[in-house]
Design an enzyme around this catalytic site. Structure first.
Site, short mmCIF file in Angstrom:
data_model
loop_
_atom_site.label_atom_id
_atom_site.label_comp_id
_atom_site.label_asym_id
_atom_site.label_seq_id
_atom_site.Cartn_x
_atom_site.Cartn_y
_atom_site.Cartn_z
N ASN A 211 0.85 -1.19 0.00
CA ASN A 211 0.00 0.00 0.00
C ASN A 211 0.88 1.23 0.00
O ASN A 211 2.01 1.18 0.44
CB ASN A 211 -0.82 0.03 1.29
CG ASN A 211 -2.15 -0.65 1.15
OD1 ASN A 211 -2.54 -1.02 0.05
ND2 ASN A 211 -2.84 -0.82 2.24
N LYS A 290 11.39 -17.21 -7.71
CA LYS A 290 10.82 -16.11 -8.50
C LYS A 290 9.92 -16.64 -9.62
O LYS A 290 10.33 -17.52 -10.38
CB LYS A 290 11.98 -15.29 -9.08
CG LYS A 290 11.55 -14.00 -9.71
CD LYS A 290 12.75 -13.21 -10.21
CE LYS A 290 12.27 -12.06 -11.07
NZ LYS A 290 13.36 -11.43 -11.79
N PRO A 306 -6.42 -10.34 7.99
CA PRO A 306 -7.17 -10.04 9.22
C PRO A 306 -7.27 -8.54 9.44
O PRO A 306 -6.36 -7.80 9.04
CB PRO A 306 -6.30 -10.67 10.32
CG PRO A 306 -4.93 -10.77 9.72
CD PRO A 306 -5.12 -10.95 8.24
N ASP A 307 -8.36 -8.08 10.02
CA ASP A 307 -8.47 -6.66 10.37
C ASP A 307 -7.91 -6.48 11.78
O ASP A 307 -8.49 -6.96 12.75
CB ASP A 307 -9.93 -6.19 10.27
CG ASP A 307 -9.99 -4.67 10.37
OD1 ASP A 307 -9.63 -4.12 11.43
OD2 ASP A 307 -10.36 -4.03 9.37
N ILE A 308 -6.78 -5.79 11.84
CA ILE A 308 -6.04 -5.68 13.11
C ILE A 308 -6.81 -4.86 14.13
O ILE A 308 -6.94 -5.25 15.30
CB ILE A 308 -4.63 -5.11 12.83
CG1 ILE A 308 -3.87 -6.11 11.95
CG2 ILE A 308 -3.88 -4.84 14.13
CD1 ILE A 308 -2.58 -5.62 11.38
N PHE A 324 -7.34 5.19 11.61
CA PHE A 324 -7.12 6.20 10.59
C PHE A 324 -7.90 5.79 9.34
O PHE A 324 -8.06 4.59 9.10
CB PHE A 324 -5.63 6.29 10.22
CG PHE A 324 -4.91 7.36 10.98
CD1 PHE A 324 -4.72 7.24 12.34
CD2 PHE A 324 -4.42 8.49 10.33
CE1 PHE A 324 -4.06 8.22 13.05
CE2 PHE A 324 -3.77 9.48 11.02
CZ PHE A 324 -3.59 9.35 12.38
N LYS A 338 -17.00 3.53 9.57
CA LYS A 338 -15.86 2.71 10.01
C LYS A 338 -15.70 2.76 11.53
O LYS A 338 -15.37 1.77 12.17
CB LYS A 338 -14.59 3.22 9.33
CG LYS A 338 -13.74 2.13 8.78
CD LYS A 338 -12.71 2.68 7.82
CE LYS A 338 -13.15 2.52 6.39
NZ LYS A 338 -12.16 3.01 5.45
N LYS A 342 -15.89 -0.82 13.35
CA LYS A 342 -14.70 -1.38 14.02
C LYS A 342 -14.72 -1.08 15.53
O LYS A 342 -13.73 -1.32 16.20
CB LYS A 342 -13.43 -0.80 13.38
CG LYS A 342 -13.31 -1.10 11.88
CD LYS A 342 -11.90 -0.86 11.35
CE LYS A 342 -11.87 -1.03 9.84
NZ LYS A 342 -10.54 -1.31 9.31
#
Ligand code: C5P
Length: 403
Positions: A211, A290, A306-308, A324, A338, A342
């Site tokens: 990202n 590779k 996984p969503d931490i 954030f 969100k 969450k």
């Protein structure tokens, strides 16, 4: 905690004024109590007191030049700002106060003041007429609104023979004012965990998915939490940044590794701040060698990471949790969803648009959303924004214990 000022890094700025003679005593007394002092002088200050005196008393060469390649290759102006726990300017002249209020970075001292996330404390010293002038009073009000701490001035007989306000406080008064500011550190004794940077999801030994994230905002948040007195664990994906001094750093690469590091430290933290740009998906398998580029089309199978943050908030004793969000469309509305989804206490929102992207930039624009209100923190350098954000988090964190 050690008693103040033992172990403290105090950057002492000295500007041009007759009260500069008191700065030597200040250095001597703070050093003898265990503080480490780095003196930065302006050109005018050197007309009042010799750098050699201050070097001898502080045990460190005095810094006085912004564009000094030799000094900058050691501890540059940014590093000086990071090194400092407190930046004290004593005496602070009318000219210096005007420059600071105007946001100038025209010499080493004003530049460090602008670059640091540490509290800036000024002890003004000038003739009473100069102190009372509307321009000086306006500048002082601006500095107070910017969060600069003002100590003094005292009133009485002045070196020029006038009587009135403008005398710099005496050494012991300055030290005791510094002490009380220090005691008020908003996160003293609080354990904070910050995630920062991107994650790297390997496809093979040389390629991977990631990202956009330089890690600058997360590192600035970790540093601001440290300055507020917190014990900080920084869990960082791959970045090229040097970590703030005194954080406990955990290097990770993938989202899975980040989650494992979070599981190790976040169960014992009071505040969790997820600044990392975690990759949402990872390749379902990692090739050991590779991947050859013979094929015209390659299909990747991706599986959800996984969503931490959600893991953190699903724990029985969850910390005060801050997320954030970087959004392009309807940022506030999406961020609010969100916040709920969450189960966060706060979400800080970046608006990503064609004319402003926060990625890699030194500036950012944030709005803080809590279940009760939206607070616009404005657009500022990331270091300054991080300390305002930490102030807001700290206030909300302490309030949450009162309700
Ligand atoms: O859902 P979204 O990725 O937009 O949420 C961003 C927030 O969630 C950030 O605070 C980020 O650190 C966190 N996050 C996470 N784990 C993920 C994805 C995002 O903790 N897998």
């Amino acid at each position: 905690m050690m008693p103040f000022p033992a172990g403290q890094h105090i950057l002492l700025g000295i500007t041009g004024g007759v009260a500069a003679y008191k700065s030597a005593d200040l250095v001597r007394r703070l050093s003898s109590q265990g503080a480490e002092i780095q003196v930065v002088m302006t050109e005018a200050a050197k007309a009042f007191i010799s750098p050699l005196t201050l070097q001898a008393l502080s045990g460190r060469p005095v810094r006085d030049t912004l564009l000094d390649t030799e000094a900058e290759s050691g501890m540059g102006h940014i590093d000086l700002g990071r090194w400092a726990d407190t930046l004290l300017v004593a005496p602070a002249s009318a000219d210096f106060i005007a420059k600071l209020a105007g946001g100038l970075a025209s010499d080493l001292l004003t530049t460090v003041c602008l670059a640091t996330a540490a509290p800036v404390v000024i002890a003004p010293a000038m003739n009473q007429a100069m102190w009372l002038k509307p321009a000086t009073q306006r500048n002082i009000q601006t500095l107070a609104a910017d969060g600069v701490h003002l100590i003094g001035p005292d009133s009485g007989e002045q070196a020029c023979g006038d009587i009135g306000p403008g005398r710099m406080l005496e050494t012991w008064d300055i030290i005791s004012e510094l002490e009380s500011l220090n005691v008020k550190k908003s996160l003293a004794g609080i354990k904070v965990t910050v995630t920062a940077g991107p994650t790297w999801e390997a496809l093979d030994p040389v390629r991977g998915l990631s990202n956009h994230s330089s890690g600058k905002m997360g590192y600035a948040v970790a540093e601001a939490a440290l300055k507020a007195g917190a014990e900080v664990n920084l869990i960082s994906g791959p970045t090229t940044l040097s970590p703030p001094r005194d954080v406990v750093l955990h290097h990770v690469r993938s989202a899975d590794e980040m989650l494992n590091a979070v599981k190790r430290v976040a169960t014992d933290c009071d505040i969790f701040i997820g600044v990392a740009a975690v990759a949402d998906y990872r390749p379902s398998q990692i090739e050991m060698s590779k991947i050859k580029k013979d094929a015209k089309h390659v299909t990747l199978e991706l599986i959800r990471n996984p969503d931490i943050l959600s893991w953190v908030t699903s724990q029985e004793t969850k910390p005060f949790t801050v997320g954030f969000a970087a959004e392009t469309d309807n940022p506030l509305e999406h961020a609010r969803q969100k916040l709920e989804k969450k189960s966060l206490d706060i979400i800080a929102v970046n608006h990503v648009s064609a004319d402003h992207s926060p990625f890699g930039s030194d500036e950012n624009q944030l709005v803080v959303i809590t279940p009760d209100e939206d607070i616009d923190l404005g657009r500022h350098p990331k270091t300054r924004l991080a300390s305002t954000l930490i102030d807001t988090i700290s206030k909300k964190f302490h309030e949450s214990y009162k309700t």
